[in-house]
Write a protein that holds these residues in place. Structure first.
Motif, mmCIF file in Angstrom:
data_model
loop_
_atom_site.group_PDB
_atom_site.id
_atom_site.type_symbol
_atom_site.label_atom_id
_atom_site.label_comp_id
_atom_site.label_asym_id
_atom_site.label_seq_id
_atom_site.Cartn_x
_atom_site.Cartn_y
_atom_site.Cartn_z
ATOM 1 N N TRP A 1 0.832 -1.157 0.184
ATOM 2 C CA TRP A 1 0.011 -0.026 -0.025
ATOM 3 C C TRP A 1 0.992 1.395 -0.114
ATOM 4 O O TRP A 1 1.818 1.381 0.954
ATOM 5 C CB TRP A 1 -1.077 -0.026 1.118
ATOM 6 N N LEU B 1 -3.927 5.021 9.704
ATOM 7 C CA LEU B 1 -3.855 4.226 8.569
ATOM 8 C C LEU B 1 -2.900 3.235 8.363
ATOM 9 O O LEU B 1 -2.767 2.237 8.239
ATOM 10 C CB LEU B 1 -4.364 4.877 7.408
ATOM 11 N N VAL C 1 -3.834 5.081 -1.278
ATOM 12 C CA VAL C 1 -4.992 5.847 -0.671
ATOM 13 C C VAL C 1 -4.227 7.148 -0.428
ATOM 14 O O VAL C 1 -3.121 7.573 -0.108
ATOM 15 C CB VAL C 1 -4.804 5.148 1.065
ATOM 16 N N CYS D 1 -4.298 10.423 1.327
ATOM 17 C CA CYS D 1 -4.822 11.272 2.558
ATOM 18 C C CYS D 1 -4.381 12.550 2.546
ATOM 19 O O CYS D 1 -4.576 13.624 3.356
ATOM 20 C CB CYS D 1 -4.341 10.600 3.819
ATOM 21 N N VAL E 1 -8.001 4.599 -3.652
ATOM 22 C CA VAL E 1 -8.662 5.030 -2.436
ATOM 23 C C VAL E 1 -8.704 6.762 -2.440
ATOM 24 O O VAL E 1 -7.575 7.104 -2.040
ATOM 25 C CB VAL E 1 -8.653 4.495 -1.288
ATOM 26 N N ILE F 1 -9.730 10.019 -0.265
ATOM 27 C CA ILE F 1 -10.242 10.599 0.809
ATOM 28 C C ILE F 1 -11.208 11.872 0.484
ATOM 29 O O ILE F 1 -10.231 12.703 0.354
ATOM 30 C CB ILE F 1 -9.765 10.600 2.141
ATOM 31 N N VAL G 1 -14.195 7.860 -0.770
ATOM 32 C CA VAL G 1 -14.884 7.643 0.723
ATOM 33 C C VAL G 1 -14.799 9.204 1.319
ATOM 34 O O VAL G 1 -13.736 9.774 1.597
ATOM 35 C CB VAL G 1 -13.617 6.774 1.467
ATOM 36 N N THR H 1 -15.659 11.701 4.309
ATOM 37 C CA THR H 1 -15.839 11.690 5.894
ATOM 38 C C THR H 1 -15.918 12.919 6.120
ATOM 39 O O THR H 1 -16.170 14.032 5.463
ATOM 40 C CB THR H 1 -14.587 11.094 6.269
ATOM 41 N N VAL I 1 -11.559 1.888 5.558
ATOM 42 C CA VAL I 1 -11.024 2.003 4.494
ATOM 43 C C VAL I 1 -10.532 0.532 3.884
ATOM 44 O O VAL I 1 -10.573 -0.082 3.055
ATOM 45 C CB VAL I 1 -9.547 2.765 4.293
ATOM 46 N N GLY J 1 -17.819 7.394 4.859
ATOM 47 C CA GLY J 1 -16.960 7.025 6.186
ATOM 48 C C GLY J 1 -17.109 7.724 7.186
ATOM 49 O O GLY J 1 -16.248 8.561 7.651
#
Length: 287
Positions: free
Chosen positions: A7, A20, A58, A60, A99, A101, A148, A150, A195, A210
């Protein structure tokens, strides 16, 4: 799909990124967590180099200074839209899942029922516009994506609302907090777990929410924070958003629905109050 998978976490040093990465390592994943100087998400060559040979990306990383974005929208757009575009493109070329966010700010915040995942975007701030553009870019560049959204995030590894309220409660006899903005306080540990569960379930590409379940105002959340500290919740007095006007408008109603999670058999995060009880000793440690 978690154990032994590789990842890449962009924004790994942030509040969500830290939790995470911790969760991924705990579950046996190989985590690539480059420092910001090793991965500028707006630098296409750096992105391509870092994304090579990973299974999941991912993102972030984000411009989260909501008020500053009103005057610096171009800079916020570069980080919140161009960065995700480059990451998603590199993920597609590498055969990785992407992914992204995102945020409740992509909505107007004038609803009276939880926003469904497919609700039309209507951001009222520069931050919301740039994050909405980031969603669009990820969908366009990488078919194998999870967006996702949030809201009201808090955690142990960065500045957040509960820490600020705990500090102020220690200094003052009364706190005045907005009571006409409603949302879902969400612990970064819980979002990280969600996630991972979405990816482990091989959830179909699409948009998911999320956030914790339930809803509360900032005033009500602050009452729970001070109660956790052993103080009288009555010290928290209500006020209106109009009394605390800031450059960027805040959504009055930031409650997100979770039907997409239910449709794929993934449990949403628990009720915000129950999760705050679990989170408080970790988040407020040292406050």
């Amino acid at each position: 799909m978690i154990k032994d998978s590789r990842w890449l976490v962009a924004g790994a040093a942030g509040m969500l990124g830290t939790d995470l990465c911790d969760e991924l390592r705990r579950r046996g994943a190989d985590v690539v967590a480059p420092a910001r100087d090793a991965l500028d998400v707006t630098d296409e060559s750096q992105v391509a180099e870092q994304v090579r040979d990973v299974d999941v990306v991912v993102n972030c990383a984000a411009w989260t200074a909501v008020d500053d974005a009103e005057e610096q929208e171009a800079e916020a757009f570069t980080l919140n839209a161009v960065g995700p575009q480059l990451l998603a493109r590199a993920a597609r070329l590498a055969g990785a899942r992407m992914v992204q966010i995102s945020t409740d700010y992509v909505f107007a915040g004038d609803a009276t029922r939880p926003y469904p995942e497919a609700a039309a975007l209507a951001p009222r701030s520069a931050y919301g516009r740039t994050k909405g553009a980031g969603e669009w870019a990820v969908r366009a560049e990488c078919p194998d994506h999870l967006v996702v959204r949030t809201a009201w995030l808090y955690g142990a590894h960065g500045p957040c609302f509960p820490k600020t309220m705990a500090r102020l409660a220690a200094e003052r006899e009364e706190l005045t907090v907005v009571a006409d903005q409603v949302g879902q306080p969400t612990w970064t540990v819980d979002l990280a777990d969600l996630v991972l569960r979405l990816v482990a379930a091989d959830a179909p590409a699409g948009t998911y929410h999320g956030t914790s379940t339930g809803e509360v105002s900032w005033h009500g959340f602050t009452q729970e924070i001070v109660r956790t500290l052993g103080r009288d919740p009555g010290m928290v007095l209500p006020t209106t958003a109009e009394a605390f006007r800031r450059p960027a408008p805040r959504p009055a109603y930031s409650v997100l629905g979770h039907d997409a999670l239910a449709a794929v058999g993934v449990e949403p995060i628990g009720h915000w109050a129950e999760r705050w009880t679990a989170a408080a000793p970790v988040v407020l440690e040292g406050s």
